[in-house]
Design a protein around this motif. Sequence first.
Motif: not given
Length: 116
Positions: A32-36, A49-59, A61-70
């Motif tokens: 899994s990879v993530a930003w803290y 971040g992206i968990s081991s099953d490939g799903s993306t998660h956001y805290t 407070s940043v949902e809709g403003r931040f975008t995680f990509s790889r």
Amino acid sequence: VQLQASGGGVVETGGSLKLSCTASEATRGIHSVAWYRQPPGEQRSFVAGISSDGSTHYTPSVEGRFTFSRDDAKNTIHLQMDSLKPEDTAVYYCSLVDYASGNDYWGQGTQVTVSS
């Protein structure tokens, strides 16, 4: 594995920044990879971040403003941060958890400062 984070800086409220984190080598197994982030005087907390099953998660407070990509071809993850707020000010760290070895790795941190 070494992680190199970049892209931090100073931006005004409402501005954007894009963080990048590149690993020194590819991780082939389940991981899994993530930003803290860690604001001044506070504890480090999960951002996205992206968990081991490939799903993306956001805290929330940043949902809709931040975008995680790889970009697996470049062993790089990104965090596109839009509509930044002063409360987003923190040192941002990238993280990699390799479940095969049980090791976790951290980048050196990159400072994000949002002025009001």
